[in-house]
Design a protein around this motif. Sequence first.
Motif, PDB file in Angstrom:
ATOM      1  N   MET A   1       0.843  -1.194   0.000  1.00 17.33           N
ATOM      2  CA  MET A   1       0.000   0.000   0.000  1.00 17.33           C
ATOM      3  C   MET A   1       0.879   1.245   0.000  1.00 17.33           C
ATOM      4  N   PRO A   2       0.433   2.329  -0.643  1.00 18.95           N
ATOM      5  CA  PRO A   2       1.230   3.560  -0.626  1.00 18.95           C
ATOM      6  C   PRO A   2       1.231   4.184   0.758  1.00 18.95           C
ATOM      7  N   ALA A   3       2.218   5.046   0.988  1.00 16.72           N
ATOM      8  CA  ALA A   3       2.308   5.740   2.269  1.00 16.72           C
ATOM      9  C   ALA A   3       1.114   6.673   2.437  1.00 16.72           C
ATOM     10  N   THR A   4       0.623   6.776   3.675  1.00 17.91           N
ATOM     11  CA  THR A   4      -0.499   7.665   3.966  1.00 17.91           C
ATOM     12  C   THR A   4       0.026   9.036   4.400  1.00 17.91           C
ATOM     13  N   LEU A   5      -0.818  10.053   4.299  1.00 11.94           N
ATOM     14  CA  LEU A   5      -0.433  11.389   4.755  1.00 11.94           C
ATOM     15  C   LEU A   5      -0.123  11.386   6.244  1.00 11.94           C
ATOM     16  N   HIS A   6      -0.875  10.571   7.004  1.00 14.85           N
ATOM     17  CA  HIS A   6      -0.617  10.499   8.440  1.00 14.85           C
ATOM     18  C   HIS A   6       0.778   9.955   8.709  1.00 14.85           C
ATOM     19  N   GLN A   7       1.163   8.914   7.997  1.00 19.12           N
ATOM     20  CA  GLN A   7       2.506   8.362   8.168  1.00 19.12           C
ATOM     21  C   GLN A   7       3.574   9.384   7.816  1.00 19.12           C
ATOM     22  N   LEU A   8       3.342  10.122   6.739  1.00 21.75           N
ATOM     23  CA  LEU A   8       4.308  11.137   6.329  1.00 21.75           C
ATOM     24  C   LEU A   8       4.411  12.245   7.372  1.00 21.75           C
ATOM     25  N   VAL A  10       3.819  11.935  10.616  1.00 17.36           N
ATOM     26  CA  VAL A  10       4.532  11.372  11.770  1.00 17.36           C
ATOM     27  C   VAL A  10       6.031  11.330  11.491  1.00 17.36           C
ATOM     28  N   PHE A  11       6.389  10.904  10.274  1.00 17.98           N
ATOM     29  CA  PHE A  11       7.806  10.865   9.909  1.00 17.98           C
ATOM     30  C   PHE A  11       8.422  12.253   9.919  1.00 17.98           C
ATOM     31  N   GLU A  12       7.743  13.228   9.310  1.00 16.77           N
ATOM     32  CA  GLU A  12       8.279  14.590   9.231  1.00 16.77           C
ATOM     33  C   GLU A  12       8.474  15.179  10.623  1.00 16.77           C
ATOM     34  N   GLY A  36       5.448   2.756  15.475  1.00 17.60           N
ATOM     35  CA  GLY A  36       4.733   1.855  14.567  1.00 17.60           C
ATOM     36  C   GLY A  36       4.503   2.479  13.204  1.00 17.60           C
ATOM     37  N   GLN A  37       4.113   3.759  13.179  1.00 16.94           N
ATOM     38  CA  GLN A  37       3.876   4.435  11.912  1.00 16.94           C
ATOM     39  C   GLN A  37       5.167   4.558  11.101  1.00 16.94           C
ATOM     40  N   VAL A  38       6.259   4.895  11.795  1.00 12.94           N
ATOM     41  CA  VAL A  38       7.544   5.005  11.102  1.00 12.94           C
ATOM     42  C   VAL A  38       7.984   3.644  10.574  1.00 12.94           C
TER      43      VAL A  38
END
Length: 310
Positions: A1-8, A10-12, A36-38
């Motif tokens: 699955m592609p990365a979600t905006l939420h994951q991005l 959290v990463f940022e 977990g998100q990262v």
Amino acid sequence: MPATLHQLKVFETTARHGSFTKAAEELSITQPTVSGQVKQLTQTIGMPLFEHIGRKLYLTEAGEELLATCQEIFERLDNFEMKLAALQGAKRGQLRLGVITTTKYFVPRILGEFCQDYPDIDVSLQVINHQQLHDRMADNLDDLYILSNLPDDLDVHAQAFLDNPLVVVARADHPLAHQKNLPLSVLDGADFVTREMGSGTRLAVEKLLAEHDVSVQVRLELGSNEAIKQAIAGGLGISVLSRHTLITEPPHGELTVLDVEHFPIQRHWYVAYLAGKQLSVIAQAFLEFMVRSSQKTLENSGRRSLALQP
């Protein structure tokens, strides 16, 4: 699955803080959720985004590229929201400003007038010295920057909008007060109060003195213009300050401006942003408003500083 905006997001946030814990605090989620998100995002990317060295968290090369991409994505989304609000007749959004310390004598007044027209905007104002502002600019952390020394190593768009003369300030009863056409050599060996390393004012003064082989005795180094004015009033020495710092000084008060050769050092305030950056609707509106209104605002509020002229 592609990365979600939420994951991005959290990463940022994690990359910006260099910490899972601080990212969790800013996002109001738990640290395991951040981890977990990262982890899921790392699996999606297929390459490690962070590496632990000791107790510190560092971005990998892939992480650096993803961070730059995230910042561009979120900036464009923010701009889209503001453009959408403009189309709907609303005036809201976020304005991020980075300004050097001396601008606190006039930027809040300009910002206050702007916010009367845009009452629903959120403003983030970072008041720091030149070196810290340069670092924020290099990391593209703000929309606009107000400074007097343009960086040599960054590609920026800049517009001069206001004079920023640097003058020699002394206590009103100083032996050189009220004397005219003093040579620069009168500063040789003088007790001096100066700003901290990284200050644009300090750099300009050091350059002038070095060009004319004049050396002062630095008695005190302070990180605040107000602290320097108090030190001068306390008899600890003289200093060089932006004339704008004297706006709040009463006529015939404790301080005076000395009439010294090569002063005032003529400088300018600039409003700048990184080349290639797409300004948001709010940032563009503030830039235009500031250039249009800055001189009028200072003329209305800064008359008293003129009484300190030699």
